[in-house]
Structures are given as structure tokens and as C-alpha cells.
Scaffold this motif. Structure first.
Motif: not given
Length: 291
Positions: A154-162, A171-179, A187-193
Motif C-alpha cells: 500500500d503505497i501512500g497508505c495514510g491510515t493504512a485502511v487499504l 493471510e499474506v505479508p502486507v507492506l504499508a508505506a507513506d512519505i 498507520a501503525a497505531a491503526n494496525v495495532a488497534a
């Protein structure tokens, strides 16, 4: 604490930026200044400032006259609990099998949906914007078609919702990136929540420019919900890093911009498989050619 705004318009980018700089020398000082092009073809730019004290109206009038701008419109904003306001007004969003909600609506989550908890924050992507909805709906259609990616970015992930939506589907590895480092923290906080720590990794990167992303490429699915200009610039990298037969879901595009972006990506080996317009915004689902 009261908040005051002062806005004006004038013609041309350079004069607008010069006026914005001049406003920084006002007393009391503005807490923030914005310079934006009004995208209606008029050539006008808007210059505005935010103040915690009543601004120097005479000084603003002088600046407007010196820079050939319209008179400033000064307003006092009512004191508002913005967090409470956002929570009241942001209703849950349903997009295909996905249900995006805030914690204040936890009791409204349907049992037959994939629930994604996203709090209103500084990062883009609460699910209410047509671009995020379009991406979620495109993802929903891919899942219905039996697509099963082995790796997702997910490039330009924002909140990482996608990114989280993909992680909930497969159940696959997902990378969420943002500048933006703030977006990465959100994004990391949402992933944990959402209980997805370890399944979604959040990194700070411009485009695909991170060692973890390079090591994981090519991807079977890539999201890029950003804007037209960065999407156009990203096309060659996307062509190299989406696996043959893989998909890219693009958004952040006004309807009239979609055709140009689609042509650019076709030149890089990605063809439009699906397009959906929601309001003024388009979402493209692209398929990487198998040569």
C-alpha cells in the motif's frame, strides 16, 4: 481559545506566495498560512492565515493593496471540540464486504462484514472519501473474482485502511508505506488497534523507495491512493514491481484525470481491467500484462 481566519484571492502563483511570506511578518503572527490554487480555471489563488488573536486588519488591508489582492475576509471561528464533532458526523462506511468505523460506533458493527477500526486523525483515509471507498470496492470485486495475492503493498497508505483490508482478506505479508512520518505513526497505531501487528508492516518511504519494499517485490497487488502527479511519476516503478498477472488499484484521481493516468500505466504494462467513479473521483483497477 478563539481562532481567527483571514482569506483573500489574487491572480498568479508568484504573487500569492509573496503575499503569504509577507503575512508572516504581521503582528500578531499567524499560527499558519496557506497558499492554494483555486482549481476552477480562473487562475486565482487563495491566501489565508490562522490567528489565535484578532489579526491586524489595517495591516492586512495594506498587504492586500500592495500585492494586488482582494480585501481580506476576516472571521472568528467558534470554539469547537473537533474530535467530538468528527465522531458525531463520521458515520460508518460500508464498501462491499468492508465496514469502516470509529470506536464510538463499535456497537454498530455487523457480524457478516470485515470490520476496520479507523479513528479520525491527521492521516488521510477514514473511508468516507470517494477515493478510499473506490479502492475498498475494487478490492472487494477482486476477492469476489477469486484473486488471491501472495504479497501486497500500500503505497501512500495514510491510515493504512487499504493495507488492513487486504490483510483481513488474505493471510499474506502486507507492506504499508507513506512519505509522511505522521501518517506512518497513525498507520501503525491503526494496525495495532485492529490486531494486525506482525501482519502489516508500516514504513516511511517515498514510493517504493525502502529496502523492505525492494526485498518484497514484485507484488501481486499494489494500492496507490494518492494524486495524479505522483501516480504519473510512479508508473515506471509500478510496472517493474507488480508481478505479471498481478493488480494495481489506483485512486486519488478526478474523473477527468483517469484517462491520462490509464494511458501512462498502459505504457508501463498495466491495463485497465475495471474503473469506478464515485462522485468526482475515479478508481482504476489495473492488470499487469503477462508477456
Amino acid at each position: 481559545m478563539p481562532t481567527f481566519t483571514a482569506f483573500t484571492t489574487l491572480t498568479g502563483k508568484d504573487p500569492a506566495e509573496a503575499l503569504g511570506l509577507a503575512m508572516e511578518r504581521l503582528t500578531p503572527e499567524p499560527t499558519g498560512i496557506g497558499v492554494f490554487e483555486i482549481e476552477d480555471g480562473s487562475g486565482l489563488w487563495e491566501v489565508g492565515g490562522y490567528f489565535t488573536e484578532d489579526p491586524d486588519r489595517a495591516g492586512l488591508a495594506l498587504l492586500a493593496n500592495m500585492h494586488g489582492a482582494a480585501d481580506f475576509t476576516v472571521s472568528e471561528l467558534p470554539e469547537t471540540d473537533w474530535v467530538a464533532k468528527v465522531r458525531r458526523e463520521l458515520a460508518p462506511v460500508e464498501a462491499g464486504r468492508f465496514f469502516v468505523y470509529g470506536s464510538h460506533d463499535a456497537d454498530r458493527v455487523p457480524e457478516d462484514r470485515i470490520a476496520l477500526l479507523i479513528e479520525a486523525s491527521m492521516a488521510f483515509g477514514t473511508g468516507h472519501h470517494g477515493t478510499t471507498q473506490g479502492c475498498l470496492r475494487a478490492l472487494d470485486r477482486l476477492a469476489d473474482a477469486g484473486v488471491a495475492p501472495r504479497s501486497v503493498a500500500d503505497i501512500g497508505c495514510g491510515t493504512a485502511v487499504l493495507a488492513m483490508a487486504a490483510a483481513r482478506l488474505w493471510e499474506v505479508p502486507v507492506l504499508a508505506a507513506d512519505i509522511d512520518p505522521v501518517a506512518v505513526e497513525v498507520a501503525a497505531a491503526n494496525v495495532a488497534a485492529n490486531g494486525l501487528t506482525g501482519r502489516v508492516a508500516c514504513v516511511e518511504a517515498a514510493g517504493f523507495g525502502h529496502p523492505d519494499i525492494e526485498a518484497a517485490a514484485p507484488f501481486d497487488l499494489v494500492f496507490a491512493n494518492i494524486l495524479k502527479a505522483p501516480l504519473l511519476a510512479l508508473a515506471p516503478d509500478m510496472g517493474d514491481r507488480v508481478a505479471p498477472g498481478g493488480h494495481a488499484i489506483l485512486s486519488g484521481l478526478l474523473n477527468e484525470q483517469a484517462a491520462e493516468v490509464a494511458m501512462r500505466y498502459a505504457d508501463c504494462g498495466l491495463d485497465v481491467e475495471d474503473r469506478e467513479d464515485i462522485g468526482d473521483w475515479s478508481t482504476l483497477c489495473l492488470l499487469k500484462r503477462i508477456e
